[in-house]
Design a protein around this motif. Structure first.
Motif, PDB file in Angstrom:
ATOM      1  N   ASN A  40      14.172   5.612   7.158  1.00  0.00           N
ATOM      2  CA  ASN A  40      14.421   4.979   8.416  1.00  0.00           C
ATOM      3  C   ASN A  40      15.890   5.180   8.451  1.00  0.00           C
ATOM      4  O   ASN A  40      16.715   5.200   7.757  1.00  0.00           O
ATOM      5  N   VAL A  41      16.188   5.526   9.839  1.00  0.00           N
ATOM      6  CA  VAL A  41      17.624   5.793  10.443  1.00  0.00           C
ATOM      7  C   VAL A  41      18.200   4.618  11.148  1.00  0.00           C
ATOM      8  O   VAL A  41      17.501   4.205  12.262  1.00  0.00           O
ATOM      9  N   GLY A  42      19.372   4.198  11.017  1.00  0.00           N
ATOM     10  CA  GLY A  42      20.150   3.176  11.918  1.00  0.00           C
ATOM     11  C   GLY A  42      21.429   3.419  12.351  1.00  0.00           C
ATOM     12  O   GLY A  42      21.885   4.268  11.288  1.00  0.00           O
ATOM     13  N   VAL A  43      21.812   2.932  13.265  1.00  0.00           N
ATOM     14  CA  VAL A  43      23.492   3.237  13.575  1.00  0.00           C
ATOM     15  C   VAL A  43      23.861   2.086  13.599  1.00  0.00           C
ATOM     16  O   VAL A  43      23.444   0.874  14.184  1.00  0.00           O
ATOM     17  N   VAL A  44      25.086   2.017  12.819  1.00  0.00           N
ATOM     18  CA  VAL A  44      25.645   0.588  12.608  1.00  0.00           C
ATOM     19  C   VAL A  44      27.190   0.806  13.008  1.00  0.00           C
ATOM     20  O   VAL A  44      27.856   1.512  12.702  1.00  0.00           O
ATOM     21  N   PRO A  45      27.496  -0.280  13.854  1.00  0.00           N
ATOM     22  CA  PRO A  45      29.023  -0.327  14.273  1.00  0.00           C
ATOM     23  C   PRO A  45      29.921  -0.714  13.278  1.00  0.00           C
ATOM     24  O   PRO A  45      29.301  -1.487  12.227  1.00  0.00           O
ATOM     25  N   VAL A  46      31.027  -0.159  13.344  1.00  0.00           N
ATOM     26  CA  VAL A  46      32.020  -0.513  12.421  1.00  0.00           C
ATOM     27  C   VAL A  46      33.139  -1.575  12.839  1.00  0.00           C
ATOM     28  O   VAL A  46      33.707  -1.121  13.572  1.00  0.00           O
ATOM     29  N   PRO A  47      32.939  -2.647  12.280  1.00  0.00           N
ATOM     30  CA  PRO A  47      34.190  -3.707  12.989  1.00  0.00           C
ATOM     31  C   PRO A  47      35.450  -3.158  12.945  1.00  0.00           C
ATOM     32  O   PRO A  47      35.836  -2.679  11.710  1.00  0.00           O
ATOM     33  N   ASP A  48      36.086  -3.351  13.681  1.00  0.00           N
ATOM     34  CA  ASP A  48      37.704  -2.889  13.832  1.00  0.00           C
ATOM     35  C   ASP A  48      38.535  -3.878  14.535  1.00  0.00           C
ATOM     36  O   ASP A  48      38.285  -3.846  16.133  1.00  0.00           O
ATOM     37  N   GLU A  49      39.201  -4.566  14.004  1.00  0.00           N
ATOM     38  CA  GLU A  49      40.045  -5.608  14.885  1.00  0.00           C
ATOM     39  C   GLU A  49      40.934  -4.940  15.638  1.00  0.00           C
ATOM     40  O   GLU A  49      41.399  -5.550  16.722  1.00  0.00           O
ATOM     41  N   ARG A  50      41.257  -3.655  15.646  1.00  0.00           N
ATOM     42  CA  ARG A  50      42.203  -3.064  16.462  1.00  0.00           C
ATOM     43  C   ARG A  50      41.597  -2.914  17.794  1.00  0.00           C
ATOM     44  O   ARG A  50      42.567  -2.786  18.833  1.00  0.00           O
ATOM     45  N   LEU A  51      40.498  -2.793  18.016  1.00  0.00           N
ATOM     46  CA  LEU A  51      39.581  -2.883  19.419  1.00  0.00           C
ATOM     47  C   LEU A  51      40.232  -4.078  20.162  1.00  0.00           C
ATOM     48  O   LEU A  51      40.524  -4.015  21.449  1.00  0.00           O
ATOM     49  N   ALA A  52      40.203  -5.313  19.747  1.00  0.00           N
ATOM     50  CA  ALA A  52      40.627  -6.512  20.240  1.00  0.00           C
ATOM     51  C   ALA A  52      42.109  -6.672  20.355  1.00  0.00           C
ATOM     52  O   ALA A  52      42.603  -6.954  21.404  1.00  0.00           O
ATOM     53  N   GLN A  53      42.889  -5.881  19.422  1.00  0.00           N
ATOM     54  CA  GLN A  53      44.210  -5.948  19.922  1.00  0.00           C
ATOM     55  C   GLN A  53      44.700  -5.135  21.055  1.00  0.00           C
ATOM     56  O   GLN A  53      45.475  -5.407  21.711  1.00  0.00           O
ATOM     57  N   ILE A  54      44.118  -4.041  21.020  1.00  0.00           N
ATOM     58  CA  ILE A  54      44.268  -3.092  22.349  1.00  0.00           C
ATOM     59  C   ILE A  54      43.914  -3.843  23.599  1.00  0.00           C
ATOM     60  O   ILE A  54      44.432  -4.105  24.617  1.00  0.00           O
ATOM     61  N   ASN A  55      42.387  -4.740  23.502  1.00  0.00           N
ATOM     62  CA  ASN A  55      42.002  -5.554  24.566  1.00  0.00           C
ATOM     63  C   ASN A  55      42.999  -6.495  25.098  1.00  0.00           C
ATOM     64  O   ASN A  55      42.976  -6.967  26.171  1.00  0.00           O
ATOM     65  N   SER A  56      43.744  -6.964  24.014  1.00  0.00           N
ATOM     66  CA  SER A  56      44.492  -8.194  24.472  1.00  0.00           C
ATOM     67  C   SER A  56      45.902  -7.708  25.329  1.00  0.00           C
ATOM     68  O   SER A  56      46.192  -8.609  25.911  1.00  0.00           O
ATOM     69  N   VAL A  57      45.972  -6.334  25.450  1.00  0.00           N
ATOM     70  CA  VAL A  57      47.047  -6.024  26.379  1.00  0.00           C
ATOM     71  C   VAL A  57      46.290  -5.145  27.604  1.00  0.00           C
ATOM     72  O   VAL A  57      46.853  -5.350  28.708  1.00  0.00           O
ATOM     73  N   ILE A  58      45.340  -4.509  27.269  1.00  0.00           N
ATOM     74  CA  ILE A  58      44.688  -3.774  28.349  1.00  0.00           C
ATOM     75  C   ILE A  58      43.225  -4.202  28.753  1.00  0.00           C
ATOM     76  O   ILE A  58      42.234  -4.307  27.957  1.00  0.00           O
ATOM     77  N   GLU A  59      42.980  -4.744  30.084  1.00  0.00           N
ATOM     78  CA  GLU A  59      41.849  -5.335  30.245  1.00  0.00           C
ATOM     79  C   GLU A  59      40.938  -4.202  30.652  1.00  0.00           C
ATOM     80  O   GLU A  59      41.277  -2.957  31.027  1.00  0.00           O
ATOM     81  N   THR A  60      39.696  -4.466  30.255  1.00  0.00           N
ATOM     82  CA  THR A  60      38.436  -3.257  30.351  1.00  0.00           C
ATOM     83  C   THR A  60      37.215  -3.992  30.517  1.00  0.00           C
ATOM     84  O   THR A  60      37.051  -5.026  30.361  1.00  0.00           O
ATOM     85  N   GLN A  61      36.246  -3.194  30.918  1.00  0.00           N
ATOM     86  CA  GLN A  61      34.923  -3.388  31.355  1.00  0.00           C
ATOM     87  C   GLN A  61      33.982  -3.623  30.055  1.00  0.00           C
ATOM     88  O   GLN A  61      33.227  -4.418  30.090  1.00  0.00           O
ATOM     89  N   ARG A  62      34.402  -2.605  29.199  1.00  0.00           N
ATOM     90  CA  ARG A  62      33.603  -2.583  27.858  1.00  0.00           C
ATOM     91  C   ARG A  62      34.231  -2.110  26.803  1.00  0.00           C
ATOM     92  O   ARG A  62      35.210  -1.360  26.757  1.00  0.00           O
ATOM     93  N   ILE A  63      33.849  -2.582  25.560  1.00  0.00           N
ATOM     94  CA  ILE A  63      34.436  -2.225  24.328  1.00  0.00           C
ATOM     95  C   ILE A  63      33.433  -1.417  23.320  1.00  0.00           C
ATOM     96  O   ILE A  63      32.352  -2.156  23.131  1.00  0.00           O
ATOM     97  N   VAL A  64      33.628  -0.325  22.947  1.00  0.00           N
ATOM     98  CA  VAL A  64      32.543   0.423  22.228  1.00  0.00           C
ATOM     99  C   VAL A  64      33.398   0.772  20.812  1.00  0.00           C
ATOM    100  O   VAL A  64      34.367   1.503  20.559  1.00  0.00           O
TER     101      VAL A  64
END
Length: 363
Positions: A40-64
């Motif tokens: 069975n194959v699955g795609v698993v997201p890798v948690p990364d606090e740096r995405l939220a850090q970027i978003n704290s400065v740059i507003e965006t429609q979605r985070i991937v």
């Protein structure tokens, strides 16, 4: 990127329970061998606090986030390399992955059958390692036979490949994994063609009950064993993680607190798997999307751009690069530019983990 890790282990050690939690899939988790036949194959997201850090400065429609691909492979048993159980089929599935997550049972439960009759994680690790070594030895011996014949032509490349194959057969014959050997770059090129199972990096996943999350005699034995070999270990309670995955996010914090955890163990496992595969992350950021992109360590700027779109690599002009800590300090990309904190890098720049990049290209 299509690099993938495979979950491997003896039957009834918690592989499918872990896979279910990782991928929120509904793979049958049964108390008998071979509940998982096809991988069975699955795609698993890798948690990364740096995405939220970027978003704290740059507003965006979605985070991937970045992702890793996980394959759940059915349990191996003693004699798999000789075709016992569904050994040949399972060993073939392992050849499709780039790294191995070896789940080791580190909990006692009389209601869950152990295929060997008792809980002994070091014995279980040795069983799996032996089967993989024996499978590799069969492949290497067949390759050596072909190269012995080909080398009689006097072709230098065939002679060199034969000599490497001889060394590989001797190494495996001593009960050593390929990854434990010392090989030159040229020797690795030959080994890669053989698709050796024991060349793949391994992360040992100690599956414990809730009482074992702080460690127990079984996990300590695995950690000491792995430390001598320089291989990583993660301790996780697959059953608890499966329960956490089913909770609403608002309820997860209390459940984690009760377990004495700051975050789900799956987050640690996903990040460790990402590192095991030799992957690195760079980011792109804008009003439409903040995204983590996956590359192999050592990737240069044009090839990193090619991960986003082939035109970025074909028409690469330059990469405009900055660090997240500078973004947080200065508060905007415009302020970064004014402060001279956005670097201009060319085609020979090796992208570093954590870079935020704007690619300039022309096709």
């Amino acid at each position: 990127m299509s690099l993938r890790a495979g979950i491997v282990g003896l039957p009834n050690v918690g592989k499918s329970t872990l896979f279910n939690a990782l991928t929120a899939a509904d793979v049958e988790a049964a108390n008998y061998p071979f509940a998982t036949i096809e991988p069975n194959v699955g795609v698993v997201p890798v948690p990364d606090e740096r995405l939220a850090q970027i978003n704290s400065v740059i507003e965006t429609q979605r985070i991937v986030p970045a992702v890793v691909e996980i394959v759940d492979i059915a349990g191996l048993v003693r004699g798999a390399s000789e075709g016992e159980g569904l050994g040949n089929q399972f060993l073939g599935h392992i050849r499709t992955v780039d790294a191995i997550l070896e789940v080791v049972r580190c909990f006692d439960d009389p209601d869950i059958t152990h295929v060997e009759g008792s809980v002994d994680p070091i014995r279980d690790i040795d069983t799996i390692e032996t089967e993989l070594i024996l499978a590799d030895l069969q492949v290497a011996e067949r390759r050596l036979e072909r190269l012995e014949r080909a080398a009689k032509s006097g072709d230098k490349a065939q002679i060199e490949a034969r000599d490497v194959a001889r060394k590989v057969v001797d190494h495996l014959g001593r009960g050593e994994t390929i990854r434990a050997g010392h090989w030159s770059e040229r020797e690795w090129a030959v080994i890669d063609e053989m698709e050796m199972l024991t060349a793949r990096p391994v992360l040992y996943v100690c599956n414990v009950d809730e009482d074992g999350l702080a460690g127990n005699a079984h996990t300590r034995a695995v950690e000491e064993w792995a430390e001598r070999r320089g291989e990583p270990v993660v301790v996780i309670c697959a059953q608890a993680e499966a329960e956490i995955a089913q909770l609403d996010p608002s309820d997860q914090a209390d459940f984690l607190a009760d377990l004495g955890l700051k975050e789900p163990g799956l987050h640690t496992l996903a990040r460790a798997t990402y590192q095991l595969l030799g992957l690195r992350t760079f980011f792109t950021a804008g009003p439409k999307e903040i995204r983590a992109w996956t590359i192999v360590a050592g990737t240069k700027a044009p090839q990193a751009g090619g991960v986003i779109h082939s035109d970025f690599e074909k028409g690469f002009i330059r990469a405009e690069v900055y660090r997240i800590e500078d973004l947080l300090e200065h508060g905007s990309e415009a302020a970064l530019r004014s402060a001279g904190k956005i670097r201009i890098e060319g085609k020979d720049y090796v992208v570093e983990d954590g870079d935020v990049i704007h690619f300039r290209f022309n096709v």
